[in-house]
Scaffold this motif. Structure first.
Motif, PDB file in Angstrom:
ATOM      1  N   ARG A 327       0.841  -1.189   0.000  1.00 46.68           N
ATOM      2  CA  ARG A 327       0.000   0.000   0.000  1.00 46.68           C
ATOM      3  C   ARG A 327       0.881   1.246   0.000  1.00 46.68           C
ATOM      4  NH1 ARG A 327      -3.905   0.592   5.033  1.00 46.68           N
ATOM      5  NH2 ARG A 327      -4.855  -1.260   4.068  1.00 46.68           N
ATOM      6  N   ASP A 328       0.721   2.078  -1.034  1.00 48.47           N
ATOM      7  CA  ASP A 328       1.494   3.320  -1.134  1.00 48.47           C
ATOM      8  C   ASP A 328       2.992   3.069  -1.025  1.00 48.47           C
ATOM      9  OD1 ASP A 328      -0.893   4.736  -1.321  1.00 48.47           O
ATOM     10  OD2 ASP A 328      -1.052   4.959   0.855  1.00 48.47           O
ATOM     11  N   GLY A 329       3.442   1.986  -1.632  1.00 52.78           N
ATOM     12  CA  GLY A 329       4.861   1.693  -1.656  1.00 52.78           C
ATOM     13  C   GLY A 329       5.382   1.016  -0.405  1.00 52.78           C
ATOM     14  N   GLU A 330       4.534   0.776   0.565  1.00 52.35           N
ATOM     15  CA  GLU A 330       4.956   0.160   1.819  1.00 52.35           C
ATOM     16  C   GLU A 330       4.231  -1.177   2.040  1.00 52.35           C
ATOM     17  OE1 GLU A 330       4.335   2.832   5.014  1.00 52.35           O
ATOM     18  OE2 GLU A 330       5.723   4.358   4.272  1.00 52.35           O
ATOM     19  N   THR A 331       4.933  -2.073   2.739  1.00 55.76           N
ATOM     20  CA  THR A 331       4.363  -3.378   3.070  1.00 55.76           C
ATOM     21  C   THR A 331       3.663  -3.305   4.421  1.00 55.76           C
ATOM     22  OG1 THR A 331       6.052  -4.574   1.819  1.00 55.76           O
ATOM     23  CG2 THR A 331       4.868  -5.799   3.518  1.00 55.76           C
ATOM     24  N   LYS A 332       2.432  -3.790   4.474  1.00 57.01           N
ATOM     25  CA  LYS A 332       1.669  -3.782   5.720  1.00 57.01           C
ATOM     26  C   LYS A 332       1.156  -5.179   6.017  1.00 57.01           C
ATOM     27  CE  LYS A 332       0.123   1.040   5.498  1.00 57.01           C
ATOM     28  NZ  LYS A 332       0.907   1.414   6.685  1.00 57.01           N
ATOM     29  N   ASN A 333       1.171  -5.537   7.311  1.00 57.49           N
ATOM     30  CA  ASN A 333       0.628  -6.809   7.775  1.00 57.49           C
ATOM     31  C   ASN A 333      -0.732  -6.569   8.401  1.00 57.49           C
ATOM     32  OD1 ASN A 333       2.916  -9.061   7.677  1.00 57.49           O
ATOM     33  ND2 ASN A 333       3.892  -7.104   8.183  1.00 57.49           N
ATOM     34  N   ILE A 334      -1.725  -7.313   7.932  1.00 56.91           N
ATOM     35  CA  ILE A 334      -3.092  -7.144   8.422  1.00 56.91           C
ATOM     36  C   ILE A 334      -3.654  -8.506   8.818  1.00 56.91           C
ATOM     37  CG2 ILE A 334      -5.429  -6.397   7.808  1.00 56.91           C
ATOM     38  CD1 ILE A 334      -4.178  -4.500   5.780  1.00 56.91           C
ATOM     39  N   LYS A 335      -4.281  -8.557   9.993  1.00 55.97           N
ATOM     40  CA  LYS A 335      -4.927  -9.791  10.446  1.00 55.97           C
ATOM     41  C   LYS A 335      -6.425  -9.733  10.136  1.00 55.97           C
ATOM     42  CE  LYS A 335      -1.753 -11.122  14.166  1.00 55.97           C
ATOM     43  NZ  LYS A 335      -1.628 -11.425  15.617  1.00 55.97           N
ATOM     44  N   VAL A 336      -6.908 -10.800   9.518  1.00 60.16           N
ATOM     45  CA  VAL A 336      -8.315 -10.883   9.134  1.00 60.16           C
ATOM     46  C   VAL A 336      -8.913 -12.188   9.650  1.00 60.16           C
ATOM     47  CG1 VAL A 336      -9.968 -10.833   7.242  1.00 60.16           C
ATOM     48  CG2 VAL A 336      -7.806  -9.609   7.010  1.00 60.16           C
ATOM     49  N   THR A 337     -10.084 -12.106  10.250  1.00 59.97           N
ATOM     50  CA  THR A 337     -10.820 -13.300  10.659  1.00 59.97           C
ATOM     51  C   THR A 337     -11.837 -13.626   9.567  1.00 59.97           C
ATOM     52  OG1 THR A 337     -10.578 -12.757  13.002  1.00 59.97           O
ATOM     53  CG2 THR A 337     -12.304 -14.336  12.422  1.00 59.97           C
ATOM     54  N   LEU A 338     -11.642 -14.767   8.923  1.00 56.87           N
ATOM     55  CA  LEU A 338     -12.442 -15.118   7.750  1.00 56.87           C
ATOM     56  C   LEU A 338     -13.893 -15.433   8.109  1.00 56.87           C
ATOM     57  CD1 LEU A 338      -9.993 -17.417   5.762  1.00 56.87           C
ATOM     58  CD2 LEU A 338     -10.329 -14.949   5.548  1.00 56.87           C
ATOM     59  N   GLY A 339     -14.800 -15.006   7.242  1.00 54.75           N
ATOM     60  CA  GLY A 339     -16.197 -15.382   7.343  1.00 54.75           C
ATOM     61  C   GLY A 339     -16.453 -16.615   6.502  1.00 54.75           C
ATOM     62  N   ARG A 340     -17.733 -16.932   6.285  1.00 58.86           N
ATOM     63  CA  ARG A 340     -18.107 -18.085   5.475  1.00 58.86           C
ATOM     64  C   ARG A 340     -18.707 -17.611   4.167  1.00 58.86           C
ATOM     65  NH1 ARG A 340     -22.923 -22.467   6.432  1.00 58.86           N
ATOM     66  NH2 ARG A 340     -22.480 -23.722   4.574  1.00 58.86           N
ATOM     67  N   ARG A 341     -18.153 -18.103   3.068  1.00 59.94           N
ATOM     68  CA  ARG A 341     -18.573 -17.643   1.748  1.00 59.94           C
ATOM     69  C   ARG A 341     -20.039 -17.946   1.472  1.00 59.94           C
ATOM     70  NH1 ARG A 341     -15.935 -16.079  -2.811  1.00 59.94           N
ATOM     71  NH2 ARG A 341     -17.071 -16.292  -4.770  1.00 59.94           N
ATOM     72  N   GLU A 342     -20.479 -19.157   1.805  1.00 61.84           N
ATOM     73  CA  GLU A 342     -21.859 -19.541   1.504  1.00 61.84           C
ATOM     74  C   GLU A 342     -22.859 -18.658   2.251  1.00 61.84           C
ATOM     75  OE1 GLU A 342     -19.218 -23.071   0.838  1.00 61.84           O
ATOM     76  OE2 GLU A 342     -19.451 -21.565   2.417  1.00 61.84           O
ATOM     77  N   THR A 343     -22.540 -18.304   3.495  1.00 60.46           N
ATOM     78  CA  THR A 343     -23.419 -17.429   4.268  1.00 60.46           C
ATOM     79  C   THR A 343     -23.447 -16.037   3.659  1.00 60.46           C
ATOM     80  OG1 THR A 343     -22.948 -18.662   6.291  1.00 60.46           O
ATOM     81  CG2 THR A 343     -23.856 -16.453   6.546  1.00 60.46           C
ATOM     82  N   ALA A 344     -22.270 -15.550   3.253  1.00 60.85           N
ATOM     83  CA  ALA A 344     -22.181 -14.218   2.652  1.00 60.85           C
ATOM     84  C   ALA A 344     -22.995 -14.136   1.373  1.00 60.85           C
ATOM     85  CB  ALA A 344     -20.724 -13.868   2.378  1.00 60.85           C
ATOM     86  N   GLU A 345     -22.902 -15.171   0.546  1.00 59.77           N
ATOM     87  CA  GLU A 345     -23.662 -15.177  -0.705  1.00 59.77           C
ATOM     88  C   GLU A 345     -25.148 -15.266  -0.427  1.00 59.77           C
ATOM     89  OE1 GLU A 345     -21.935 -18.447  -2.766  1.00 59.77           O
ATOM     90  OE2 GLU A 345     -20.360 -17.226  -3.687  1.00 59.77           O
ATOM     91  N   GLY A 346     -25.519 -16.032   0.611  1.00 59.86           N
ATOM     92  CA  GLY A 346     -26.928 -16.152   0.965  1.00 59.86           C
ATOM     93  C   GLY A 346     -27.508 -14.868   1.508  1.00 59.86           C
ATOM     94  N   ASN A 347     -26.656 -14.035   2.106  1.00 64.07           N
ATOM     95  CA  ASN A 347     -27.112 -12.753   2.645  1.00 64.07           C
ATOM     96  C   ASN A 347     -27.042 -11.625   1.631  1.00 64.07           C
ATOM     97  OD1 ASN A 347     -27.592 -13.906   5.119  1.00 64.07           O
ATOM     98  ND2 ASN A 347     -25.607 -13.338   5.986  1.00 64.07           N
ATOM     99  N   GLY A 348     -26.666 -11.986   0.401  1.00 63.65           N
ATOM    100  CA  GLY A 348     -26.621 -10.976  -0.648  1.00 63.65           C
ATOM    101  C   GLY A 348     -25.333 -10.176  -0.665  1.00 63.65           C
ATOM    102  N   ALA A 349     -24.269 -10.680   0.003  1.00 61.85           N
ATOM    103  CA  ALA A 349     -23.007  -9.953  -0.008  1.00 61.85           C
ATOM    104  C   ALA A 349     -22.410  -9.907  -1.407  1.00 61.85           C
ATOM    105  CB  ALA A 349     -22.017 -10.604   0.953  1.00 61.85           C
ATOM    106  N   THR A 350     -22.691 -10.967  -2.172  1.00 59.96           N
ATOM    107  CA  THR A 350     -22.279 -10.963  -3.572  1.00 59.96           C
ATOM    108  C   THR A 350     -23.478 -10.544  -4.406  1.00 59.96           C
ATOM    109  OG1 THR A 350     -20.716 -12.754  -3.196  1.00 59.96           O
ATOM    110  CG2 THR A 350     -21.399 -12.354  -5.477  1.00 59.96           C
TER     111      THR A 350
END
Length: 458
Positions: A327-350
């Motif tokens: 990002r902007d020429g710099e390396t950044k470490n980010i922690k993400v807690t994954l959700g569930r794809r099937e639930t996201a699609e069912g909720n209209g996230a896609t």
């Protein structure tokens, strides 16, 4: 001479012993489905339309009348446990209300559906038997090398049990979906082989035979088997949950191209996945931004979009992973807690695709129109299938030479889904701009998928 002797020793004198050992675990699958009858095409197209004639001819071939009728289909599968779990393709059993398993011995048992995954075209069935069943084990598809011997087993063209041999022709083929990892083989695969196993010389399943590339529906030595390392993850989830549970990051991404390297500060090669949008979801909560280039996911390098999608999908739901972004020429470490794809699609996230426009157009000798709900019923296409229906084929066209016919459903072009005529036109334009001479189409006829490379040169 030494090299020739080595090759001669490596080539098996016969596959008979191996075939005899593993054949009891390979099964034929017959499905039965009740399809509602119709008296005619009324309400689907305007009276007097040429499309009305097309549907009437199709119904005449299928047996006209308003009474429900029962249709059947054939496929293959294999037993993976002594207590009766059976793996096959989703398209073999999709929509079936009865599934019958026939074993090599001739014994027949009814099966119930445990779960299915349309994304990888895998389904898990279960039969009840009063005795332990012969079964086969999965092998590590990552160890399969181009040139290795493999054998395919199944029920080609509904003719009963059959064995064919060949080699691994290519690896890591991506043909029709985000989670694809196909092994290409020249072992003969035909209609009816779908869902059957592809074995290595140790008798382990390294692939599930799924599709063929063919101009006429028969084998020309280009078959595709979904790699066992993809299948085992799906099967484990279907067995445990009855459904898949894939990790979800919640970003829209695109590949990093060569022309982006000079334009993005700190980027030294065309690798990674560029974030184009961050809707509500895990990635936004963690602080990812549009314009970030994801270079590492959970300790593994990200080569491209396809690789990242597979990495995320194969990661456990709820796991907290470390993502490295540029990002902007710099390396950044980010922690993400994954959700569930099937639930996201069912909720209209896609976002749901827009309704296709009702238009009919001739392209490359094919007259096509978007698939509607009524057409799915008339053509026996699985509910939820999207694509373009071929209503007519110019007999002087290359499309006709390739075996395309009225009633075929085009679901993808250049590995991208088709929902409108404009989608197909865009894929053709993109292919021409890229200097390609042909367009890879995924065609379904009677539920069976096949790939057709259609020439697009003027």
């Amino acid at each position: 001479m030494v090299a020739q002797a080595t090759v001669a020793q490596a080539r098996p004198e016969s596959f008979a012993e191996l075939a005899e050992k593993i054949s009891p675990a390979v099964v034929n699958i017959t499905t039965s489905t009740v399809v509602a009858g119709r008296t005619g095409p009324q309400g689907i197209v305007p009276e007097g339309s040429p499309f009305e004639d097309f549907f009437r001819e199709f119904q005449d071939r299928q047996g006209n009348g308003d009474r429900p009728r029962r249709t059947s289909a054939l496929g293959s599968g294999f037993v993976i446990s002594e207590d009766g779990f059976v793996v096959t393709n989703n398209h073999v059993i999709d929509g079936a209300d009865e599934i019958l398993i026939e074993f090599f011995s001739g014994e027949e048992l009814p099966a119930k559906l445990i779960g299915k995954d349309p994304n990888t075209d895998i389904a898990l069935l279960k039969v009840e038997s009063d005795k332990p069943l012969d079964f086969v084990n999965f092998g590590d598809s990552d160890t399969a090398r181009v040139g290795d011997w493999v054998i395919a087993m199944g029920n080609p063209l509904g003719q009963g049990f059959s064995v064919s041999a060949g080699i691994v022709s290519a690896r890591n083929r991506a043909l029709s979906g985000s989670y694809d990892d196909y092994i290409q083989t020249d072992a003969a695969i035909n209609r009816g082989n779908s869902g059957g196993p592809l074995f290595n010389m140790d008798g382990q399943v390294v692939g599930v035979n799924t599709a063929i590339l063919s101009p006429n529906g028969g084998s020309i030595g280009i078959g595709f088997s979904m790699a066992s390392n993809v299948v085992t993850k799906v099967v484990d989830q279907l067995k445990e949950f009855g459904e898949t549970r894939r990790g979800w990051l919640g970003v829209r991404i695109q590949n990093v191209t060569e022309d982006m390297v000079d334009a993005i500060e700190g980027l030294d090669k065309a690798a990674g996945a560029m974030v184009t949008d961050v809707p509500e979801g895990p990635a936004r909560d963690a602080g990812l931004l549009a314009g970030d280039v994801i270079t590492t996911f959970d300790g593994k390098q990200v080569e491209d979009v396809r690789g990242l999608v597979r990495q995320v999908g194969n990661t456990d739901v709820g796991k907290t992973v470390r993502i490295v972004v540029l990002r902007d020429g710099e390396t950044k470490n980010i922690k993400v807690t994954l959700g569930r794809r099937e639930t996201a699609e069912g909720n209209g996230a896609t976002p749901a695709p827009e309704q296709p426009e009702t238009v009919e157009k001739e392209i490359l000798g094919l007259t096509v129109t978007p698939l509607t709900d009524d057409m799915r019923s008339e053509l026996g296409v699985a509910e939820g299938t999207e694509g373009l229906v071929v209503t007519n084929v110019d007999e002087s066209s290359k499309a006709f030479e390739k075996g395309l016919r009225a009633g075929d459903v085009l679901t993808e072009a250049s590995q991208q889904k088709l929902t409108s005529v404009s989608d197909l036109e865009k894929r053709i334009s993109e292919a021409k701009e890229a200097g390609r001479k042909s367009l890879l189409l995924l065609v379904r006829r009677g539920g069976e998928p096949r790939f057709v490379a259609l020439n697009i040169e003027d």
